[in-house]
Scaffold this active site. Structure first.
Site, PDB file in Angstrom:
ATOM      1  N   ASP A  48     -12.620  -4.804   3.455  1.00 42.91           N
ATOM      2  CA  ASP A  48     -12.891  -5.696   1.944  1.00 42.91           C
ATOM      3  C   ASP A  48     -13.645  -6.679   1.823  1.00 42.91           C
ATOM      4  OD1 ASP A  48     -11.242  -3.286   2.836  1.00 42.91           O
ATOM      5  OD2 ASP A  48      -9.750  -4.256   1.118  1.00 42.91           O
TER       6      ASP A  48
ATOM      7  N   TYR B 233       0.592  -0.062  -7.100  1.00 42.89           N
ATOM      8  CA  TYR B 233      -0.657  -0.334  -6.373  1.00 42.89           C
ATOM      9  C   TYR B 233      -1.408   0.218  -7.428  1.00 42.89           C
ATOM     10  CZ  TYR B 233      -4.595  -0.405  -3.546  1.00 42.89           C
ATOM     11  OH  TYR B 233      -6.644  -0.818  -2.796  1.00 42.89           O
TER      12      TYR B 233
ATOM     13  N   TRP C 200     -10.168 -10.547   6.373  1.00 39.18           N
ATOM     14  CA  TRP C 200     -10.952  -9.464   6.908  1.00 39.18           C
ATOM     15  C   TRP C 200     -11.764 -11.221   7.025  1.00 39.18           C
ATOM     16  CZ3 TRP C 200     -10.917  -5.843   9.689  1.00 39.18           C
ATOM     17  CH2 TRP C 200     -10.155  -4.761   9.322  1.00 39.18           C
TER      18      TRP C 200
ATOM     19  N   TYR D 111       0.964  -0.868   0.051  1.00 36.58           N
ATOM     20  CA  TYR D 111       0.348   0.231   0.185  1.00 36.58           C
ATOM     21  C   TYR D 111       0.895   1.594  -0.180  1.00 36.58           C
ATOM     22  CZ  TYR D 111      -3.432  -4.009   1.492  1.00 36.58           C
ATOM     23  OH  TYR D 111      -4.166  -4.595   2.273  1.00 36.58           O
TER      24      TYR D 111
ATOM     25  N   GLU E 274       0.048  -7.157   9.062  1.00 35.27           N
ATOM     26  CA  GLU E 274      -1.262  -6.368   8.732  1.00 35.27           C
ATOM     27  C   GLU E 274      -2.157  -7.200   9.343  1.00 35.27           C
ATOM     28  OE1 GLU E 274      -1.924  -6.249   5.020  1.00 35.27           O
ATOM     29  OE2 GLU E 274      -3.834  -5.748   4.551  1.00 35.27           O
TER      30      GLU E 274
END
Ligand code: 2M8
Length: 447
Positions: free
Chosen positions: A182, A89, A377, A38, A420
């Site tokens: 997401d 990205y 997620w 990112y 992360e």
């Protein structure tokens, strides 16, 4: 140290390493969300990052939020990505195509959607940190707060004007990326109804080049849908009301709504200290009350878990994820119902699961059929989410619970890789390492 759970840093060394992560990811006016995956500024990452920076240099923390606010759209929206010149990205600024949107900011390229409004929470934290360090820091933070307050007020007003489209009172999102979670199973059902058109322009994913295992990222099928929604928004010229009317994805996000309530009250409190316009402070408190009531109204009558709402189809979405605990962030439940929800959070279905390395809630319950221990997620633990619950618990006077989350959160990240997200049973860091918001919350936990 990446992925090596045999390594265990003591708090002082862990904090020093966290500071190095932020320094290494700093390009002067913004700290990128991570070194490679990112390479730009993300809206809610920037809020957490600024809070971490305040422990190192209050002036630098202020500059971070200044950079973000200088990308605020003319109508008040804070965009989810502020782009640097890095081209590694996807989707980058050309694919977003926001350059033609009349409300876009001057002199900077951004995406065309937003993310959860946690910025007032960061501002509160920066003020507290600065007041503890020196008079000069306190003045710096306070003069920034005076400058930033009305921008943040306009941001919250934008949400009320453009993102509360129905009687549920929930904050609507038009893309799963707006939730920050997401590919959460929360969005499976609404995404199933998003059918990418044959005229979706071709693209190449770049995220998969940065992570070792594609099983840690969303699927290609999901990406097609993500990109199709952007296509629809481009075609609506990023006009916020047209986007809400036309987007194939329109969901009341209960987690964002709870954060909006919490942040609106926080911003009102800062406004009181600064002598901001009383009418605007009162509006923020009304918005917070309305959002809090919407979160409480969403709760499932039996489980007590909060639910998202598919606004296109008028249906509650009862997937069992961390977002079910949203009412604990902002309050608003009857005492007994709240106690039941806290017990669920602590139970073996969640933070109390016997196989967890660290007793903090995973993004999806390991007992749920949607659970996938490695995929983004859909199961892993996210330090930043633990931080949010811990901070909210402290505000609510639940000190013991807050400090348990802090201690367990520190345990999770003590391998020093600043993942992360983490595999809940082994504690293996996943996605990117040296992720800035992970480093930032570690600084807040330890300093
Ligand atoms: C993740 O999202 C971006 C898209 O916005 C991506 O996968 O490319 C999410 O975890 C999001 O919550 C986070 O803000 C962003 C940067 O850390 O990465």
């Amino acid at each position: 140290a990446a992925g090596n759970r045999a390594v265990h840093y003591q708090p002082a060394n862990l904090a020093a390493r966290a500071a190095l992560v932020l320094r290494d990811n700093d390009n002067g006016n913004l700290v990128t969300a991570s070194p490679k995956l990112y390479p730009h500024m993300w809206s809610w990452d920037a809020a957490f990052i600024s809070m971490g920076l305040a422990y190192l240099d209050v002036g630098r923390a202020v500059r971070e939020l200044d950079t973000l606010l200088s990308a605020q759209w003319r109508d008040g929206m804070i965009p989810h990505i502020v782009f640097t010149s890095d081209t590694d990205y996807f989707p980058g600024p050309d694919r977003w195509g926001t350059d033609l949107a009349p409300q876009r900011p001057d002199g900077v390229r951004t995406s065309g959607i937003c993310q959860p409004p946690v910025h007032a929470i960061a501002l509160r934290r920066i003020l507290e940190t600065a007041r503890k360090t020196s008079q000069a820091d306190a003045e710096l933070a306070e003069s920034f707060a005076e400058r930033a307050w009305s921008s943040l007020y306009r941001w919250h007003r934008w949400i009320v004007r453009h993102r509360m489209p129905d009687a549920s009172g929930l904050v609507a999102i038009v893309h799963g990326w707006e939730s920050g979670m997401d590919n959460s199973p929360r969005w499976d059902e609404p995404y199933a109804a998003v059918l990418p058109g044959a005229d979706l322009p071709p693209y190449v994913r770049l995220d998969l080049l940065q992570v070792g295992d594609p099983g840690e990222r969303p699927s290609d099928d999901e990406y097609d849908r993500y990109l199709w929604l952007i296509e629809q928004m481009r075609r609506a010229d990023y006009n916020p009301d047209k986007v809400v009317q036309t987007s194939g994805f329109l969901v009341g996000d209960v987690f964002t709504t709870a954060l909006f309530a919490l942040a609106s009250d926080t911003l009102a409190g800062i406004g009181d200290e600064l002598g901001a316009p009383e009418g605007e402070i009162a509006e923020l408190r009304r918005w917070a009350a309305r959002a809090r009531a919407a979160v409480a109204m969403s709760c499932h009558p039996e489980t007590g878990m909060a639910r998202d709402r598919d606004m296109r189809r008028g249906r509650w979405l009862a997937t069992e994820t961390i977002a079910g605990f949203s009412p604990l962030l902002c309050g608003g439940l009857a005492h007994e119902v709240e106690q039941q929800l806290i017990s669920t959070l602590d139970s073996p279905r969640w933070s109390g699961h016997p196989d967890l390395l660290a007793a903090v809630p995973p993004s999806v319950s390991p007992e749920s059929e949607d659970f996938d221990s490695r995929r983004y997620w859909r199961g892993p633990q996210w330090p930043v989410i633990t931080w949010l619950f811990g901070w909210a618990f402290e505000q609510r006077g639940w000190q013991r619970h807050a400090s348990e989350f802090r201690a367990q959160g520190v345990h999770l990240v003590s391998d020093g890789s600043f993942g992360e997200y983490y595999e809940p049973f082994t504690g293996k860091p996943l996605g990117s390492t040296n992720q800035s918001w992970t480093a930032a919350v570690v600084l807040d936990w330890l300093c």
